[in-house]
Design a protein around this motif. Sequence first.
Motif, PDB file in Angstrom:
ATOM      1  N   THR A   7      38.790  40.683  44.205  1.00 42.53           N
ATOM      2  CA  THR A   7      39.136  41.199  42.889  1.00 42.53           C
ATOM      3  C   THR A   7      40.347  42.108  42.974  1.00 42.53           C
ATOM      4  O   THR A   7      40.385  43.034  43.770  1.00 42.53           O
ATOM      5  CB  THR A   7      37.954  41.973  42.285  1.00 42.53           C
ATOM      6  N   LYS A   8      41.359  41.831  42.142  1.00 37.28           N
ATOM      7  CA  LYS A   8      42.594  42.610  42.186  1.00 37.28           C
ATOM      8  C   LYS A   8      42.772  43.495  40.967  1.00 37.28           C
ATOM      9  O   LYS A   8      43.522  44.468  41.016  1.00 37.28           O
ATOM     10  CB  LYS A   8      43.792  41.668  42.335  1.00 37.28           C
ATOM     11  N   HIS A   9      42.141  43.135  39.878  1.00 41.28           N
ATOM     12  CA  HIS A   9      42.320  43.901  38.642  1.00 41.28           C
ATOM     13  C   HIS A   9      40.973  44.362  38.079  1.00 41.28           C
ATOM     14  O   HIS A   9      40.847  44.620  36.891  1.00 41.28           O
ATOM     15  CB  HIS A   9      43.059  43.062  37.590  1.00 41.28           C
ATOM     16  N   GLY A  10      39.956  44.470  38.948  1.00 40.81           N
ATOM     17  CA  GLY A  10      38.624  44.791  38.486  1.00 40.81           C
ATOM     18  C   GLY A  10      38.517  46.122  37.773  1.00 40.81           C
ATOM     19  O   GLY A  10      37.670  46.294  36.887  1.00 40.81           O
ATOM     20  N   ASN A  11      39.351  47.070  38.139  1.00 39.87           N
ATOM     21  CA  ASN A  11      39.300  48.389  37.505  1.00 39.87           C
ATOM     22  C   ASN A  11      40.236  48.513  36.315  1.00 39.87           C
ATOM     23  O   ASN A  11      40.317  49.574  35.691  1.00 39.87           O
ATOM     24  CB  ASN A  11      39.641  49.474  38.539  1.00 39.87           C
ATOM     25  N   GLY A  14      41.676  46.461  30.754  1.00 40.14           N
ATOM     26  CA  GLY A  14      41.853  45.239  29.990  1.00 40.14           C
ATOM     27  C   GLY A  14      40.804  44.192  30.317  1.00 40.14           C
ATOM     28  O   GLY A  14      40.403  43.409  29.439  1.00 40.14           O
ATOM     29  N   ILE A  15      40.337  44.160  31.588  1.00 45.97           N
ATOM     30  CA  ILE A  15      39.293  43.203  31.970  1.00 45.97           C
ATOM     31  C   ILE A  15      38.014  43.488  31.195  1.00 45.97           C
ATOM     32  O   ILE A  15      37.366  42.583  30.663  1.00 45.97           O
ATOM     33  CB  ILE A  15      39.037  43.264  33.491  1.00 45.97           C
ATOM     34  N   GLY A  16      37.636  44.744  31.095  1.00 50.53           N
ATOM     35  CA  GLY A  16      36.442  45.111  30.344  1.00 50.53           C
ATOM     36  C   GLY A  16      36.568  44.786  28.863  1.00 50.53           C
ATOM     37  O   GLY A  16      35.611  44.332  28.229  1.00 50.53           O
ATOM     38  N   ILE A  17      37.751  45.011  28.313  1.00 46.90           N
ATOM     39  CA  ILE A  17      37.982  44.693  26.901  1.00 46.90           C
ATOM     40  C   ILE A  17      37.785  43.200  26.660  1.00 46.90           C
ATOM     41  O   ILE A  17      37.126  42.790  25.684  1.00 46.90           O
ATOM     42  CB  ILE A  17      39.401  45.124  26.481  1.00 46.90           C
ATOM     43  N   GLY A  45      43.193  28.445  47.999  1.00 42.01           N
ATOM     44  CA  GLY A  45      43.051  28.951  46.643  1.00 42.01           C
ATOM     45  C   GLY A  45      43.051  30.470  46.611  1.00 42.01           C
ATOM     46  O   GLY A  45      43.029  31.142  47.642  1.00 42.01           O
ATOM     47  N   ALA A  46      43.102  31.012  45.403  1.00 46.36           N
ATOM     48  CA  ALA A  46      43.011  32.456  45.185  1.00 46.36           C
ATOM     49  C   ALA A  46      42.294  32.658  43.856  1.00 46.36           C
ATOM     50  O   ALA A  46      42.807  32.252  42.815  1.00 46.36           O
ATOM     51  CB  ALA A  46      44.398  33.092  45.158  1.00 46.36           C
ATOM     52  N   PRO A  47      41.094  33.261  43.864  1.00 46.10           N
ATOM     53  CA  PRO A  47      40.316  33.368  42.628  1.00 46.10           C
ATOM     54  C   PRO A  47      40.888  34.400  41.669  1.00 46.10           C
ATOM     55  O   PRO A  47      41.425  35.425  42.095  1.00 46.10           O
ATOM     56  CB  PRO A  47      38.936  33.797  43.126  1.00 46.10           C
ATOM     57  N   PRO A  48      40.768  34.152  40.373  1.00 46.18           N
ATOM     58  CA  PRO A  48      41.157  35.156  39.381  1.00 46.18           C
ATOM     59  C   PRO A  48      40.096  36.255  39.320  1.00 46.18           C
ATOM     60  O   PRO A  48      39.017  36.136  39.923  1.00 46.18           O
ATOM     61  CB  PRO A  48      41.198  34.360  38.078  1.00 46.18           C
ATOM     62  N   ASP A  49      40.391  37.311  38.589  1.00 39.21           N
ATOM     63  CA  ASP A  49      39.408  38.368  38.375  1.00 39.21           C
ATOM     64  C   ASP A  49      38.386  37.993  37.313  1.00 39.21           C
ATOM     65  O   ASP A  49      37.244  38.457  37.348  1.00 39.21           O
ATOM     66  CB  ASP A  49      40.121  39.652  37.925  1.00 39.21           C
ATOM     67  N   LEU A  50      38.817  37.159  36.373  1.00 39.56           N
ATOM     68  CA  LEU A  50      37.982  36.824  35.221  1.00 39.56           C
ATOM     69  C   LEU A  50      38.352  35.434  34.747  1.00 39.56           C
ATOM     70  O   LEU A  50      39.527  35.047  34.785  1.00 39.56           O
ATOM     71  CB  LEU A  50      38.232  37.848  34.093  1.00 39.56           C
ATOM     72  N   VAL A  51      37.352  34.667  34.319  1.00 39.82           N
ATOM     73  CA  VAL A  51      37.570  33.354  33.707  1.00 39.82           C
ATOM     74  C   VAL A  51      37.072  33.410  32.270  1.00 39.82           C
ATOM     75  O   VAL A  51      35.942  33.837  32.018  1.00 39.82           O
ATOM     76  CB  VAL A  51      36.833  32.238  34.468  1.00 39.82           C
ATOM     77  N   HIS A  70      47.978  45.431  29.106  1.00 38.88           N
ATOM     78  CA  HIS A  70      47.421  46.007  30.331  1.00 38.88           C
ATOM     79  C   HIS A  70      48.016  45.397  31.599  1.00 38.88           C
ATOM     80  O   HIS A  70      47.535  45.672  32.698  1.00 38.88           O
ATOM     81  CB  HIS A  70      45.896  45.840  30.325  1.00 38.88           C
ATOM     82  N   LYS A  71      49.053  44.581  31.449  1.00 43.27           N
ATOM     83  CA  LYS A  71      49.796  43.999  32.565  1.00 43.27           C
ATOM     84  C   LYS A  71      48.876  43.214  33.515  1.00 43.27           C
ATOM     85  O   LYS A  71      48.841  43.411  34.727  1.00 43.27           O
ATOM     86  CB  LYS A  71      50.546  45.089  33.357  1.00 43.27           C
ATOM     87  N   ILE A  72      48.135  42.289  32.916  1.00 43.07           N
ATOM     88  CA  ILE A  72      47.225  41.433  33.669  1.00 43.07           C
ATOM     89  C   ILE A  72      47.781  40.017  33.688  1.00 43.07           C
ATOM     90  O   ILE A  72      48.079  39.450  32.630  1.00 43.07           O
ATOM     91  CB  ILE A  72      45.818  41.426  33.030  1.00 43.07           C
TER      92      ILE A  72
END
Length: 465
Positions: A7-11, A14-17, A45-51, A70-72
């Motif tokens: 996870t690269k953007h877990g914190n 914007g992910i929570g939103i 491969g490289a997994p995203p933080d969210l699908v 949020h620059k995601i």
Amino acid sequence: MAQTAETKHGNNPGIGILQQMFGDRASTSAAVRDQHGHGEGWFPGAPPDLVIFTQTTEEVSEIAKVCSEHKIPMIPFGAGTSLEGHLAALEGGVSIDVSQMNAVLEVNNEDLDCRVQAGVTRKQLNEYLRDTGLFFPIDPGADASLGGMASTRASGTNAVRYGTMRENVLGLTVVMADGRIIKTGGRARKSAAGYDLTRIFVGAEGTLGIITEVQLRLYGIPESVTSAVCQYPDLESAVNTVILTIQSGIPVARIELLDEVQMGACIDYSKLEGFERKVTLFFEFHGSEASTAEQAGQVQALSDEFGGSAFRWTSQAEERTKLWEARHNAFYAACAAAPGKKGMATDACVPISKLADCILDTKRDIEDSGIYAPIVGHVGDGNYHLCLMFDPNDADELKRAKGMVERLNQRAIAYGGTCTGEHGIGYGKKHFLTAEHGDAVAVMRQLKQAFDPDNLMNPGKILSA
């Protein structure tokens, strides 16, 4: 949100939103993320933080607005059939899965066009069109999504007659990096109004915007469809038959080449009977009954000049389907012929007059390398493919396979061709762009900066940083 090492953007808030906005249609499951972090190619491969599974253009727009703020990074996902690492979330971010955007929105029978959501697959569209007397001819083999096919400028077996996605996309609906929704092109068959933005997005691989709807050309189903198969004593004879067929102006719909290695694999895998393990051409002709018979006769006469044998042609749908299923299963046939190994699929395309020299050079390279690498191709337009089977645990074999891909692409460029006729660039072929396009790559970077100033749209693809 549960996080993993990848996870690269877990914190990032914007992910929570986005999770709150989409509820059950937003997933952080490791299995779902991993599935969306790669296509069918051999690249890691490289997994995203969210699908997120989207259903409308407006939803994609809302995602883009949050990601922009949020620059995601955003990576569009259709059917997952790409081959050059297009889907890897190299910098993390959100995978925007449009597979639920699978509605055929309109079909205009009289004007021979239709509008579909990006998640509609080519087979789904043709099934929908079955009773209209129309069909969509672009056939890359995989049952890819039409948004993905537009994004990678796909083509396939019918391209020699009907062209590629570039020629068959009339217009697009695109979500830009900041969430704006724009429409390009239209239903008119030609226009001189402004910049041709449609052609900029077709082949951009999701690096400039996310395609959510596609306006497509359709064609009338031919009165007669005839397939033919002919086998040859060597590769040069088969390729020269192709070149003379094209130069003679015979309007073939498909010409597919299988070298003796690939044909042997297809005979075993698809249980083809009555054929030898020899270099083989598959042909298809579209038109009236008289015209398809005439075309087949003309090609047979040319084939005879180059020692072609076993020229067999049929208009029976069952026999044609069996032949083309065998051709479409060529990758799986190669894998079955080399158990325990992984397939490294690659392609190149050259002017038709250079096809024989380029393929023969490639064949010699394969023999020198000692790697099992069948040749197959849509040779009617100069496009051919290799499937290099390698042991992922054998560093030397992997190195030799990569070296062959390098030489294949540099050879095609040297012959006045391209490093990819239809697979696209992704992150697997980025380093060939400068050799092929020179200073034009700098202009591509300027376009990328203008469309996507924060580099959020499928970053790391097509252009190097």
